[in-house]
Design a protein around this motif. Sequence first.
Motif, PDB file in Angstrom:
ATOM      1  N   VAL A  72       0.838  -1.204   0.000  1.00 13.31           N
ATOM      2  CA  VAL A  72       0.000   0.000   0.000  1.00 13.31           C
ATOM      3  C   VAL A  72       0.871   1.252   0.000  1.00 13.31           C
ATOM      4  O   VAL A  72       1.779   1.393   0.823  1.00 13.31           O
ATOM      5  N   TYR A 108       0.785   5.158   0.713  1.00 13.19           N
ATOM      6  CA  TYR A 108       0.013   6.214   1.358  1.00 13.19           C
ATOM      7  C   TYR A 108       0.577   7.569   0.941  1.00 13.19           C
ATOM      8  O   TYR A 108       1.790   7.791   0.997  1.00 13.19           O
ATOM      9  N   ALA A 155      -4.624   6.347  -0.352  1.00 10.26           N
ATOM     10  CA  ALA A 155      -3.902   5.081  -0.338  1.00 10.26           C
ATOM     11  C   ALA A 155      -4.160   4.384  -1.663  1.00 10.26           C
ATOM     12  O   ALA A 155      -5.293   4.390  -2.159  1.00 10.26           O
ATOM     13  N   ARG A 181      -6.115   9.957   7.976  1.00  9.95           N
ATOM     14  CA  ARG A 181      -5.355   8.723   7.781  1.00  9.95           C
ATOM     15  C   ARG A 181      -6.085   7.548   8.432  1.00  9.95           C
ATOM     16  O   ARG A 181      -6.121   6.438   7.876  1.00  9.95           O
ATOM     17  N   GLU A 215      -7.000   4.143   6.542  1.00 17.03           N
ATOM     18  CA  GLU A 215      -6.397   2.906   7.038  1.00 17.03           C
ATOM     19  C   GLU A 215      -7.467   1.890   7.427  1.00 17.03           C
ATOM     20  O   GLU A 215      -7.275   0.679   7.255  1.00 17.03           O
TER      21      GLU A 215
END
Length: 232
Positions: free
Chosen positions: A157, A159, A186, A198, A202
């Motif tokens: 991933v 970010y 992401a 975030r 996430e």
Amino acid sequence: MKRLWVLGSSVLLLVPACSDSNGSGSSPIGDGPSLAGLLHAVPDTADSRGNPVYYGNLTVVRAGQLPDNFDDDLALLVENSSGQVFLPDAVRSGIREPEFAQYAGFDTRQIAVALEYGVLPDTVAVLVGTMKSGAVEKGLEASPGGEATTKEQVGAVTYLSLGDDGASDLGSVSPIRRVGQPLRLAIEGDTLYWGRTRASVEAAVGAVANAAPSLADDANYLAVAGALDAAK
């Protein structure tokens, strides 16, 4: 009582808030760009259950066509859906501005399906298509204030972050930051997650990775999504 609104190939999904987990944590987005598949990206939380989940299949709306340029693609999507094509707010609010593709690193032609859920500031858009992390990163860096873009690689991933948590930078307003809001993106494979925090992004990535329950683990949601997918 289940409540469904279906507009062309766009869906607003609301089902009962009761939980009925089927325990299935396999087959996330990789199964295909279906509503049932994308529900794996929606964490099973009170906010997710208490608010609508929006979904649109742009591939279905295009009906086998893919124009060579953005203007023609948007016109096709609008015409084929009678103006009801769904795009997440993060995309829709600035997509008609000529700088959107430059700063986002993609336009509608790279989007196959889209889903949106949550309440600000924790709204998350999930896009599946042909977006590339390198192009998205370059786009953010080219946008107003983009020199502050940061990148972090966590496994598969990527970010990307731009802007301070919980703050709006009115000096960095652009088609991808309509009020100078922070961006938290992401990218993993063919999927892009777009939010303002975030933690919310996430959570979506974690739900797909089966690190936490998703709405796809609830038999009520999965049954409704499967029926809508079959009805396309």
